[in-house]
Design a protein around this motif. Structure first.
Motif, PDB file in Angstrom:
ATOM      1  N   LEU A 222       0.809  -1.213   0.000  1.00 36.07           N
ATOM      2  CA  LEU A 222       0.000   0.000   0.000  1.00 36.07           C
ATOM      3  C   LEU A 222       0.847   1.269   0.000  1.00 36.07           C
ATOM      4  O   LEU A 222       0.525   2.244  -0.677  1.00 36.07           O
ATOM      5  N   LEU A 244      -0.133   7.271   3.616  1.00 36.72           N
ATOM      6  CA  LEU A 244      -0.729   6.629   2.445  1.00 36.72           C
ATOM      7  C   LEU A 244      -1.595   7.662   1.725  1.00 36.72           C
ATOM      8  O   LEU A 244      -2.552   8.185   2.305  1.00 36.72           O
ATOM      9  N   LEU A 246      -4.391   8.737  -0.767  1.00 35.67           N
ATOM     10  CA  LEU A 246      -5.584   8.186  -1.404  1.00 35.67           C
ATOM     11  C   LEU A 246      -6.059   9.174  -2.464  1.00 35.67           C
ATOM     12  O   LEU A 246      -6.606  10.232  -2.132  1.00 35.67           O
ATOM     13  N   SER A 252      -3.911  12.429   2.255  1.00 32.49           N
ATOM     14  CA  SER A 252      -3.149  11.305   2.815  1.00 32.49           C
ATOM     15  C   SER A 252      -3.732  10.889   4.156  1.00 32.49           C
ATOM     16  O   SER A 252      -4.361  11.680   4.863  1.00 32.49           O
ATOM     17  N   ASP A 362      -6.793  -2.084  -5.496  1.00 31.81           N
ATOM     18  CA  ASP A 362      -7.461  -0.874  -5.972  1.00 31.81           C
ATOM     19  C   ASP A 362      -8.814  -0.703  -5.296  1.00 31.81           C
ATOM     20  O   ASP A 362      -9.211   0.406  -4.923  1.00 31.81           O
ATOM     21  N   ARG A 365      -8.201   0.534  -1.756  1.00 30.19           N
ATOM     22  CA  ARG A 365      -7.903   1.970  -1.718  1.00 30.19           C
ATOM     23  C   ARG A 365      -9.179   2.791  -1.927  1.00 30.19           C
ATOM     24  O   ARG A 365      -9.390   3.813  -1.277  1.00 30.19           O
ATOM     25  N   ALA A 369     -10.772   5.440   0.694  1.00 30.05           N
ATOM     26  CA  ALA A 369     -11.030   6.818   0.281  1.00 30.05           C
ATOM     27  C   ALA A 369     -12.474   7.208   0.575  1.00 30.05           C
ATOM     28  O   ALA A 369     -12.755   8.312   1.063  1.00 30.05           O
TER      29      ALA A 369
END
Length: 393
Positions: A222, A244, A246, A252, A362, A365, A369
């Protein structure tokens, strides 16, 4: 009783694995996990023995007859140590060593040894040292020969080992106190770091799960980090935090990889690792990583939930990440990769992914998000936001 030989790679202390079935649902009849733990610690399991009892024997845990069988099997396979899958009392451990004429250790000490080998950070080493000192403080009269020596002049002989035991107890007590004080400072530093993240309004996500579920591999996939990951128990102990980004959320989040959980995790380790596990307690969202290829994953999930309750993180929202999708046989693959799963009467969002091949990442993520955007824009608590991860709503 059943016994079997074990094919293991050469090297390491040859050990005999022993498990006692008291009728509990999580009993590992094949001693598979104990074997993996012993290999992780650098040992070489050469034979395994299981037996059934209604309750532990107060003196020898397994009774004198079974103890004789253990001694015979150990001699037959050249084992130089006996390792029990359950925790032994100091008296049981001492009596077994005298009866078997071999060193005897239990699951608790084995996990402590692995933690001691794997800890890398100053904090991790302090936490392991504190747990080890607590364990040793109850076993001062084990097989330490120096405790039988009594200092003093003529006419000053006392009970065997009395003064030395008192000295050792005082030394361990002082060491526990010093280690605790150092951990308090570390905890204060971590609290300062967390407050700084809170002031920046950072959304905090922590990865939790049973050891060897693939948390570090997923973490690396990730955030493109280089956290140590390996196909072994407790590959990493120290919490690693990275940012991370997004894209769908346009911001982040803070992602933390934490130590793995395990069945019968010693309470001393849970207490000692409170500073590290605090990352999970303070998280806005937990990604509960599950090894989908392990037939015993329901029991592993239950153990993780148990530890989360113990550390006060049971109410933190969770998304279940069923990892190792690439390890499933074609007939075992789920028909849909996103659904809900019942955990203690609560339907939690579930995603199937493969951290190794990248399948499903995907979608993960995207779900993260959606959760972050919902929490930020609608001023919703994470508990409400967790119901809206991407296509799962």
């Amino acid at each position: 009783m059943s016994s079997s030989t074990t094919s293991s790679p050469p090297g390491g202390t040859p050990v005999l694995l022993v498990g006692v079935d008291f009728g509990l649902p999580h009993f590992d009849g094949d001693l598979e996990e104990l074997g993996l733990l012993s290999q992780t610690a650098g040992m070489n399991p050469v034979a395994r023995m299981t037996c059934k009892r209604k309750a532990p024997d107060a003196a020898l845990f397994v009774g004198s007859g079974k103890a004789d069988e253990i001694r015979t099997l150990a001699q037959m396979h050249g084992a130089s140590e006996v390792l029990f899958d359950q925790s032994l009392s100091p008296a049981q451990q001492r009596n077994l060593e005298r009866h078997l004429e071999l060193p005897v250790n239990d699951r608790t000490l084995l996990i402590l040894e692995i933690f001691a080998q794997r800890a890398r950070s100053h904090e991790g080493k302090l936490q392991v040292e504190l747990a080890r000192l607590h364990y040793l403080s109850t076993r001062l009269v084990r097989r330490w020969s120096h405790l039988e020596r009594q200092t003093g002049g003529i006419g000053a002989r006392g009970g065997p080992g009395e003064k030395q035991i008192e000295l050792d107890r005082r030394m361990i007590s002082d060491a526990i106190k010093r280690t605790r004080e150092r951990l308090v400072k570390v905890k204060r530093q971590r609290s300062t770091q967390r407050r700084q993240r809170e002031r920046r309004e950072t959304f905090n996500i922590s990865l939790v799960g049973y050891t060897n579920a693939g948390k570090s591999t997923l973490f690396n996939a990730l955030v493109k980090a280089r956290a140590y990951a390996a196909d072994q128990l407790f590959a990493t102990l120290d919490t690693t935090t990275r940012q991370l980004y997004l894209g769908d959320a346009g911001r982040s989040v803070s992602l933390s990889d934490t130590v793995g959980f395990i069945r019968d995790l010693p309470h001393g380790l849970v207490d000692a690792f409170q500073a590290t596990l605090q990352e999970a307690v303070d998280a806005d969202l937990l990604l509960h990583i599950v090894d989908a290829s392990n037939p015993g994953f329901p029991e592993q999930m239950a153990q993780v939930q148990k530890v989360l309750h113990e550390i006060g993180a049971a109410d933190v929202p969770q998304i279940l990440i069923f990892n190792k999708l690439d390890s499933l046989a074609p007939e075992q693959r789920p028909s849909v990769l996103q659904d809900h799963y019942d955990v203690d009467g609560q339907m939690l969002p579930r995603l199937f992914v493969s951290a190794r091949s990248g399948e499903g990442l995907d979608a993960l993520r995207g779900s993260l998000a959606s959760t972050v955007v919902a929490a930020a824009q609608e001023n919703m608590t994470p508990d409400a936001a967790i119901e809206l991860p991407g296509d799962l709503a």
